[in-house]
Design an enzyme around this catalytic site. Structure first.
Site, PDB file in Angstrom:
ATOM      1  N   TYR A   1       8.986-102.005  38.362  1.00 34.51           N
ATOM      2  CA  TYR A   1       9.090-101.853  36.912  1.00 34.51           C
ATOM      3  C   TYR A   1      10.095-102.828  36.299  1.00 34.51           C
ATOM      4  CZ  TYR A   1      12.602 -99.042  39.207  1.00 34.51           C
ATOM      5  OH  TYR A   1      13.577 -98.621  40.047  1.00 34.51           O
TER       6      TYR A   1
ATOM      7  N   SER B   1      21.392 -98.337  41.218  1.00 33.92           N
ATOM      8  CA  SER B   1      20.287 -97.729  41.948  1.00 33.92           C
ATOM      9  C   SER B   1      19.609 -96.741  41.011  1.00 33.92           C
ATOM     10  CB  SER B   1      20.803 -96.992  43.173  1.00 33.92           C
ATOM     11  OG  SER B   1      21.501 -95.834  42.774  1.00 33.92           O
ATOM     12  N   LYS B   2      18.532 -96.168  41.479  1.00 35.34           N
ATOM     13  CA  LYS B   2      17.803 -95.243  40.627  1.00 35.34           C
ATOM     14  C   LYS B   2      18.683 -94.108  40.133  1.00 35.34           C
ATOM     15  CE  LYS B   2      13.061 -95.921  41.988  1.00 35.34           C
ATOM     16  NZ  LYS B   2      11.833 -95.322  42.485  1.00 35.34           N
ATOM     17  N   ARG B   3      19.630 -93.744  40.971  1.00 35.24           N
ATOM     18  CA  ARG B   3      20.508 -92.642  40.617  1.00 35.24           C
ATOM     19  C   ARG B   3      21.261 -92.874  39.307  1.00 35.24           C
ATOM     20  NH1 ARG B   3      22.069 -88.566  43.491  1.00 35.24           N
ATOM     21  NH2 ARG B   3      21.068 -89.405  45.329  1.00 35.24           N
ATOM     22  N   HIS B   4      21.643 -94.122  39.080  1.00 31.58           N
ATOM     23  CA  HIS B   4      22.412 -94.343  37.857  1.00 31.58           C
ATOM     24  C   HIS B   4      21.834 -95.343  36.871  1.00 31.58           C
ATOM     25  CE1 HIS B   4      23.789 -96.188  41.416  1.00 31.58           C
ATOM     26  NE2 HIS B   4      25.033 -96.322  41.167  1.00 31.58           N
TER      27      HIS B   4
END
Length: 484
Positions: A24, A254-257
RNA sequence: GCUCCCAUCGUCUAGAGGCCUAGGACACCCGCCUCUCACGUGGGUAACAGGGGUUCGAAUCCCCUUGGGAGCGCCA
């Protein structure tokens, strides 16, 4: 075209955003696109879009679609058609051949094993890991012999071995590399396909890109790319390497943040103008100014005021900014933004179906009270749930508690409201205040039980507004539900 | 390991030698407003990574250390 002091305007500014469609459009890419877009707009130039899809294994049509969709949602339209790098492979090959013919590139038959051995050796000796140039000056006979054996060579750049390579980066300043630390990079793979390093240079040149604005992770690439420009005798574009965005803990995003696709931000209920404002302030500043309309950004943006240090992504600030923009947005425009959002959230399509013209009118009427209590469109939608909640209302814990303790006031209130000749904020407030006075209690003692009865919750927009949004019949019915 | 980049409140940043007792914004804390929650508004806590220079004077210039980050592929 704006007059820019100190800059020569003889050449139109051309920037480009060049994502690789292996996933994405994440937030860092979004900001890079924004900076490119702003710089181009600021100088009356163009921002081109190039899809770097030469990695056939990892590039997907879905990712391309997500990137285009993300850019459009963010409001960053590119000029002209998107250019697909893979389609230009033949031109890249041509340039590699030309370099070979000019003598600034050479065929290299080193095997992967040899290359691996070089790296091991360099590591052991504490030297930079680089190709040792063993095929750089081979005789025509050696090359003919290797080819006769059916070996497929790569084409490497014959990079300068002495002196230094310097780039004057518009953000990072002057950056210098000793050429002895830079090796002869591969231009064309043994299967005849161009490498990224070659493709980027050829494409940027052919696209007449004047300013390469990209992430800091490309800074070292700039040195090697400028060597290719030099070899071809092409004009080197201006480089601007903007610092990367890190996660809230300072580590790589990362996806976490927050390294989510921009479509994820849409689904979280953020407005594109708020995200743009947040992103532009990550790295760029204009004194103490925090809020920038798109027009202001365009007229004020410059590379000179882009900082050199990395920034951390902070959701709290994004939320605050989003709340600010929501409050500034008209009720109708917010309704439209919700229409855009609903297909992308859970339960959204069902809600959209229930939005009859009558319901929409209620939403619009409730909007002023709703929008100043929400930081995201998601919160806005949640805050509006009371509008079409089914009777008898499901009460949340706090609402239950309020009614258990103070629900007794509703009986006499109901009688008074039922006889109210006019259903307006003023009339309702007058009636409830009168009742409070009659009962010898504060307004809050009546407002909270009313709120619980009308919305099923302990918080909501102003209670008199809620009355009006719901209308006489529904309001009285909801109160009766709690009185009996 | 090697190369390159970076370093001001928790976070985003202002600051380009004296204007700095280091400013703004978000977050946080305490008030005011108030029918709840918000909004708004008043105030508060909070930073120049450390050490050497240069200078009359350094957050600002130089060096070192430390700490982060990126790159070092026939990936992009």
């Amino acid at each position: 075209m704006p007059e820019i002091p100190g800059e020569i305007m003889s050449e139109p500014v051309v920037t480009r955003f060049a994502p690789s469609p292996t996933g994405y459009l994440h937030i860092g890419g979004g900001r890079t696109a924004l900076f490119n877009w702003l710089y181009a707009k600021r100088h009356g130039g163009k921002m081109l879009l190039r899809i770097e899809d030469t990695d056939r294994e990892r590039s997907t049509p879905a990712a391309i679609e997500a990137i285009l969709d993300g850019l459009k949602w963010l409001g960053l339209e590119w000029d002209g058609d998107a250019i697909y790098q893979f389609a230009r492979a033949e031109r890249h090959r041509e340039v590699a051949k030309e370099m070979l013919a000019k003598g600034c590139a050479y065929k290299c038959f080193a095997t992967p094993e040899e290359l691996e051995a070089m790296r091991e050796k360099a590591k052991a000796e504490g030297k930079p890991m680089r190709y040792d140039g063993r095929w750089r000056d081979r005789s025509a006979a050696d090359i003919a012999e290797a080819e006769a054996k059916g070996l497929k060579p790569v084409i490497r750049l014959k990079a300068p071995q002495q002196g230094e390579t310097v780039i004057d980066d518009l953000v990072q300043g002057r950056v210098t590399w000793a050429n002895e630390n830079l090796d002869d990079l591969v231009l064309l793979r043994s299967d005849g396909n161009p490498t990224y390093m070659l493709a980027v240079v050829v494409d940027d040149h052919d696209m007449a890109v004047t300013h390469v604005i990209r992430g800091d992770d490309h800074l070292t690439n700039a040195a090697r790319q400028s060597q290719i420009y030099e070899a071809m005798g092409w004009k080197i574009p201006a480089f601007a390497h903007i610092p990367l965005i890190h996660g809230s803990d300072g580590a790589k995003l990362s996806k976490r943040h927050g390294a989510l696709g921009v479509e994820a931000y849409r689904a979280m209920g953020y407005l594109p103008e708020a995200l743009r404002n947040y992103l532009v302030r990550l790295g760029w500043s204009h004194g103490d100014q925090e809020i920038f309309s798109t027009e202001e950004m365009v007229s004020l943006f410059d590379l000179k005021n882009v900082g050199r240090s990395p920034a951390r992504f902070d959701f709290a600030k994004l939320e605050n900014l989003n709340g600010h923009y929501m409050r500034q947005t008209s009720d109708e425009a917010l309704m439209a933004a919700i229409d855009v959002l609903l297909p992308h959230i859970e339960g959204g399509p069902e809600l959209a179906e229930r939005l009859t013209p009558e319901r929409r009118a209620q939403w619009i009427k409730a909007m002023p009270g709703l929008k100043e209590r929400a930081k995201t469109l998601l919160e806005l939608v949640d805050g509006a749930r009371f509008i079409d909640a089914a009777r008898p209302l499901a009460l949340d814990e706090k609402a239950k508690d309020i009614l258990a303790k103070g629900g007794a006031v509703l009986g006499p209130l109901l009688a008074r409201l039922e006889s109210l000749p006019e259903w307006s904020v003023e009339a309702l407030e007058g009636a409830v205040r009168a009742e409070a006075e009659a009962q010898g209690v504060k307004l809050g003692a009546l407002a909270q039980p009313l709120r619980a009865a009308l919305t099923g919750r302990s918080t909501s927009p102003g209670i008199f507004d809620v009355f009006v949004v719901l209308g006489r019949e529904e309001s009285l019915a909801r109160i009766r539900d709690q009185v009996s």
